[in-house]
Scaffold this motif. Structure first.
Motif, PDB file in Angstrom:
ATOM      1  N   GLY A  69       0.798  -1.221   0.000  1.00 37.35           N
ATOM      2  CA  GLY A  69       0.000   0.000   0.000  1.00 37.35           C
ATOM      3  C   GLY A  69       0.827   1.265   0.000  1.00 37.35           C
ATOM      4  N   TRP A  70       2.082   1.177  -0.449  1.00 39.12           N
ATOM      5  CA  TRP A  70       2.952   2.350  -0.501  1.00 39.12           C
ATOM      6  C   TRP A  70       2.460   3.341  -1.556  1.00 39.12           C
ATOM      7  N   SER A  71       2.921   4.571  -1.451  1.00 33.69           N
ATOM      8  CA  SER A  71       2.673   5.561  -2.494  1.00 33.69           C
ATOM      9  C   SER A  71       3.357   5.112  -3.778  1.00 33.69           C
ATOM     10  N   LEU A  72       2.925   5.695  -4.910  1.00 35.20           N
ATOM     11  CA  LEU A  72       3.557   5.359  -6.184  1.00 35.20           C
ATOM     12  C   LEU A  72       5.049   5.689  -6.154  1.00 35.20           C
ATOM     13  N   GLU A  73       5.405   6.837  -5.600  1.00 35.84           N
ATOM     14  CA  GLU A  73       6.811   7.229  -5.590  1.00 35.84           C
ATOM     15  C   GLU A  73       7.646   6.260  -4.769  1.00 35.84           C
ATOM     16  N   THR A  74       7.181   5.906  -3.581  1.00 35.90           N
ATOM     17  CA  THR A  74       7.918   4.958  -2.748  1.00 35.90           C
ATOM     18  C   THR A  74       8.037   3.601  -3.432  1.00 35.90           C
ATOM     19  N   THR A  75       6.951   3.162  -4.045  1.00 31.75           N
ATOM     20  CA  THR A  75       6.951   1.872  -4.733  1.00 31.75           C
ATOM     21  C   THR A  75       7.955   1.860  -5.876  1.00 31.75           C
ATOM     22  N   VAL A  76       7.957   2.912  -6.679  1.00 32.61           N
ATOM     23  CA  VAL A  76       8.848   2.955  -7.843  1.00 32.61           C
ATOM     24  C   VAL A  76      10.303   3.113  -7.409  1.00 32.61           C
ATOM     25  N   ARG A  77      10.555   3.892  -6.380  1.00 36.98           N
ATOM     26  CA  ARG A  77      11.940   4.025  -5.903  1.00 36.98           C
ATOM     27  C   ARG A  77      12.474   2.666  -5.431  1.00 36.98           C
ATOM     28  N   HIS A  78      11.662   1.934  -4.707  1.00 36.57           N
ATOM     29  CA  HIS A  78      12.060   0.609  -4.233  1.00 36.57           C
ATOM     30  C   HIS A  78      12.289  -0.322  -5.423  1.00 36.57           C
ATOM     31  N   ALA A  79      11.399  -0.286  -6.401  1.00 36.29           N
ATOM     32  CA  ALA A  79      11.534  -1.148  -7.572  1.00 36.29           C
ATOM     33  C   ALA A  79      12.773  -0.785  -8.389  1.00 36.29           C
ATOM     34  N   ASN A  80      13.042   0.514  -8.533  1.00 35.85           N
ATOM     35  CA  ASN A  80      14.260   0.952  -9.220  1.00 35.85           C
ATOM     36  C   ASN A  80      15.505   0.404  -8.537  1.00 35.85           C
ATOM     37  N   ALA A  81      15.517   0.449  -7.209  1.00 38.26           N
ATOM     38  CA  ALA A  81      16.675  -0.040  -6.467  1.00 38.26           C
ATOM     39  C   ALA A  81      16.855  -1.540  -6.658  1.00 38.26           C
ATOM     40  N   ALA A  82      15.755  -2.281  -6.608  1.00 43.29           N
ATOM     41  CA  ALA A  82      15.841  -3.733  -6.822  1.00 43.29           C
ATOM     42  C   ALA A  82      16.387  -4.046  -8.203  1.00 43.29           C
TER      43      ALA A  82
END
Length: 321
Positions: free
Chosen positions: A278-291
């Motif tokens: 349930g993260w915000s879009l920005e938090t979700t995408v930052r995490h996905a970018n890092a992965a």
């Protein structure tokens, strides 16, 4: 217990050269890894603590047995991975020319077993009950996989998070779609009607929508029926928008790239994790970018998928060190 994530689609064996910057004809040794986007996304999410399973098919051969063992080793449920007599487990070779040239050579003849997924074999109740479900564009490339993919999406009826990975690989389609992406667009449109999330790079969103400009393509994906559109723009980062008006455009995380293959699958597993949290879009995408960046810094794909601690360390550092 319902799964956090069920993926459906491609699986195979990756044979990656252990020498980088060397043409395939001159490579003398290879590493053997589990591969295939659907399997890799399930593994990526499992490494982040998710309860995952994959729906796919293999050959009835030693490579198929290896894939079962590998999936279990990564904590991915393999109950819906079944053999197809008479078809070999696919093998994929690549060349590694960092930072941005990684040619792939697919050996999926006469037909890949993962395209033999049949709608009558599906556990539709489990698919509907999963918190997240992931399908790919390659699953639409040939029957009976195409009908099975669309049947699973229709039965799920947008319950929970339903992700359509646009995954455009023209070499895996038959003509006319192989040479004319417009021929694939009606199948993409049907899948988008049943999905809540679409994710793809610029080439893939153009196949799905006819548009290449990221913001216009994202709006077209929303208009096609999804609630969230994620457009990967390469060195420009990732654009994500949703129907509620939330938007985020996030730059890539700095990394020294060794092998860019598999980064998109790490992104996908992390994307599902963030959406489930349930993260915000920005938090979700930052995490996905890092992965994704972490996997790009490593040779392999499946076994390179990062843990929560590894992603957190990269985010804290602002780069993959």
């Amino acid at each position: 217990m319902a799964y956090d994530l069920i993926t459906m689609g491609r699986i195979g064996v990756d044979l990656y050269p252990l020498q980088t910057g060397v043409p395939l004809a001159q490579v003398s040794s290879f590493g053997k890894f589990l591969g295939g986007s659907a399997a890799n996304v399930a593994i990526a999410a499992a490494r982040l603590g998710r309860h995952t399973a994959v729906i796919t098919r293999t050959g009835d051969d030693p490579f198929g047995a290896y894939l079962h063992e590998a999936l279990r080793g990564f904590g991915v449920d393999d109950r819906w991975v079944t053999p197809v007599p008479g078809l070999p487990t696919p093998v994929t070779f690549c060349e590694v020319f960092p930072p941005d040239d990684f040619p792939l050579y697919f050996y999926r003849q006469p037909k890949a077993p993962d395209l033999e997924i049949d709608a009558h074999e599906l556990d539709l109740d489990a698919i509907r009950e999963a918190r997240a479900f992931w399908v790919t564009g390659t699953g639409l490339s040939e029957e009976p996989s195409r009908t099975a993919t669309l049947a699973a999406l229709a039965h799920r009826a947008k319950s929970g998070i339903t992700v359509f990975d646009l995954d455009w690989r023209p070499t895996l389609w038959n003509d006319p779609a192989r040479t004319d992406p417009d021929a694939a667009r009606p199948f993409y449109a049907e899948a988008l009607r049943h999905a809540t999330v679409a994710v793809g790079n610029l080439d893939e969103v153009e196949v799905a929508t006819g548009l290449r400009e990221p913001h216009a393509a994202a709006r077209a994906l929303l208009a096609a029926g999804v609630e969230t559109a994620v457009v990967k723009q390469g060195p420009k980062g990732v654009l994500a928008v949703n129907s509620g008006g939330e938007a985020a455009e996030v730059p890539p995380l700095p990394v020294t790239v060794l092998n860019g293959l598999g980064a998109g699958d790490a992104f996908g597993g992390s994307l599902c994790h963030g959406l489930l949290e349930g993260w915000s879009l920005e938090t979700t995408v930052r995490h996905a970018n890092a992965a994704g960046a972490i996997v790009a810094s490593r040779l392999e794909c499946s076994s390179a998928m990062p843990t929560r601690d590894e992603v957190a360390a990269a985010l804290d550092a602002g780069a993959v060190l």
